[in-house]
Design an enzyme around this catalytic site. Sequence first.
Site, mmCIF file in Angstrom:
data_model
loop_
_atom_site.group_PDB
_atom_site.id
_atom_site.type_symbol
_atom_site.label_atom_id
_atom_site.label_comp_id
_atom_site.label_asym_id
_atom_site.label_seq_id
_atom_site.Cartn_x
_atom_site.Cartn_y
_atom_site.Cartn_z
ATOM 1 N N GLY B 62 0.782 -1.238 0.000
ATOM 2 C CA GLY B 62 0.000 0.000 0.000
ATOM 3 C C GLY B 62 0.813 1.287 0.000
ATOM 4 O O GLY B 62 2.020 1.275 -0.188
ATOM 5 N N SER B 63 0.100 2.382 0.244
ATOM 6 C CA SER B 63 0.630 3.733 0.091
ATOM 7 C C SER B 63 1.855 3.994 0.961
ATOM 8 O O SER B 63 1.965 3.497 2.079
ATOM 9 C CB SER B 63 -0.448 4.746 0.458
ATOM 10 O OG SER B 63 0.123 6.028 0.620
ATOM 11 N N THR B 64 2.769 4.815 0.425
ATOM 12 C CA THR B 64 3.979 5.193 1.157
ATOM 13 C C THR B 64 3.659 6.043 2.377
ATOM 14 O O THR B 64 4.519 6.228 3.234
ATOM 15 C CB THR B 64 4.953 5.965 0.249
ATOM 16 O OG1 THR B 64 4.271 7.090 -0.300
ATOM 17 C CG2 THR B 64 5.452 5.091 -0.874
ATOM 18 N N VAL B 65 2.425 6.587 2.448
ATOM 19 C CA VAL B 65 2.025 7.336 3.643
ATOM 20 C C VAL B 65 2.044 6.398 4.871
ATOM 21 O O VAL B 65 2.131 6.828 6.002
ATOM 22 C CB VAL B 65 0.630 7.976 3.450
ATOM 23 C CG1 VAL B 65 0.195 8.748 4.679
ATOM 24 C CG2 VAL B 65 0.652 8.918 2.256
ATOM 25 N N GLY B 66 2.006 5.076 4.611
ATOM 26 C CA GLY B 66 2.077 4.077 5.671
ATOM 27 C C GLY B 66 3.288 4.256 6.588
ATOM 28 O O GLY B 66 3.212 3.975 7.785
#
Lengths: 398, 131
Positions: B62-66
């Site tokens: 999933g997203s790098t905001v993770g």
Amino acid sequence: MSEMGLKLTDEEKEMLEGKHGKATQKAIEIITTLGEIYGAGRLIPVTSVQIAGVSYHNLGEAGLEYLSEMAVDGRARVLTTLNPAGMDMLEWKKHGISEDFAENQQRVVDAFEKMGVVTTCTCTPYLIGNLPHYGEHIAWAESSAVCFSNSVIGARTNREGGPSALASSLTGRTAEYGFHLEKNRQAQVGYEIRAKLQNTDDFGLLGKAIGDRTSKQIPYITGVAHATTDQLRSFCASIATYGGVALFHMEGITPNRTTVPDITESVTDDDLDKARSELDDEAAEIDFISVGCPHASIGDVARIAEMLDGKQVSEGKTVWITTAKPTKDVAIKMGYYDKIEKAGAYLVSDACCAVAPLEGRFKGLMTDSAKACFYARGKNKFDIKIRTVEECIKEALS
Amino acid sequence: MTEFQGRKIYKGKAEGVALVTAVDISFYGGVDPETGEVVEKDHPLEGKSVAGKVLVMPSGKGSTVGSYVLYALKKADKAPLAIINRETDPVIAVGSIISEIPTVDNIEIEKIKSGQRVEVDADLGIVSIHE
């Protein structure tokens, strides 16, 4: 580090030891760890950085806290620009953004500015002055811009995330692996385009049709006779969103050299129709029209201003034309802004419909962008329709 | 005691109870940044908290905001004590570095069971299970 095969220069070792400050130390830890995971032999200098993870809507308080910590002593070493924020940094109020959100979004942008990042807030940095040349090593986040810079410009970048792109900015380095190496940039699968490509949305649909089949492979695309920068921008956004493609080759259009794959599949009008019907919600009730994903060029804005000149957006519909701040400034000077706003539409800079806090505000979105469709449905739960820009504006006025 | 030799992703030592899943975790959208509870629909760990556990999963997704969600968990005292992966992805690696969570990969994670006491020496890349 050295036993893992990653060789560092004296300056890079100093960064790791903390001699260039805490933020730089954290940043080089990120770069070297990624290098070790991917088996890089060394770090290489980068000339340009694009950072994603700017909207407070996505970052949250924790992301902001991290950025503020890095901003204590971290400074950009190379030209660094920013992805869209969650709002127009000046005119947010009239677009219905709350005071709270605006305050937090401003804190995010301030933290970047303190680090010497050019706080442009656009997904198309290459349109407003962050334009690397063929062959340059860069570290970009933002999947559509990564795909554009690798494929259309011929610069070299991996798909960076927000923190790794910031780390490259503060160190001026990236690890040499992936798309930085020639051997990893060769086409893997061929596509012969037999479909008619006329409008920008056709290129978006083509990106989805190929992206859905390709996953992360590198396509070699033939049969496209002509493509404008605006059309390629839309194609890149779409193929990166639906396929995770970071690099493609388009015969006669893109500049990179590559070997040509043996196997070629064809893409027909039927495939584009299928892509459109997969995106469209038949029953969508359109109350939101958004054009400019990726951010509209000045040419797009001029064309839309002409379409809206002297007309009126119909009651109950909201129109966002999203673009970069420098493009908006030119649009103001040229009178495009007045034509758009007098018609009751908004020329929104810095933000876009994918990262603004819009959940629950609208029911149905009409857009010309296949990428916008993905986020509108996934994040904001809107019904959607994808149409040409002309049809989008017609819908706004009807 | 069983010992596994893996690879250091981020330094440090920790000891605690293992929380194991065979399914990758997306921290952005998949884990509540304030409580550490897994909220991804139909994930095998849905409803369980990663806080204070030695978290064992194949990889991240999933997203790098993770990466920032791991940082949020650390600040809220709800982060995993350590992370063990088959193969660490960039989102988890960056999250571990910025949050200073000891992390090791190249481990045969199917040999670790939830509830076992696990010792992680990330500096040496060693994971030990106390049966």
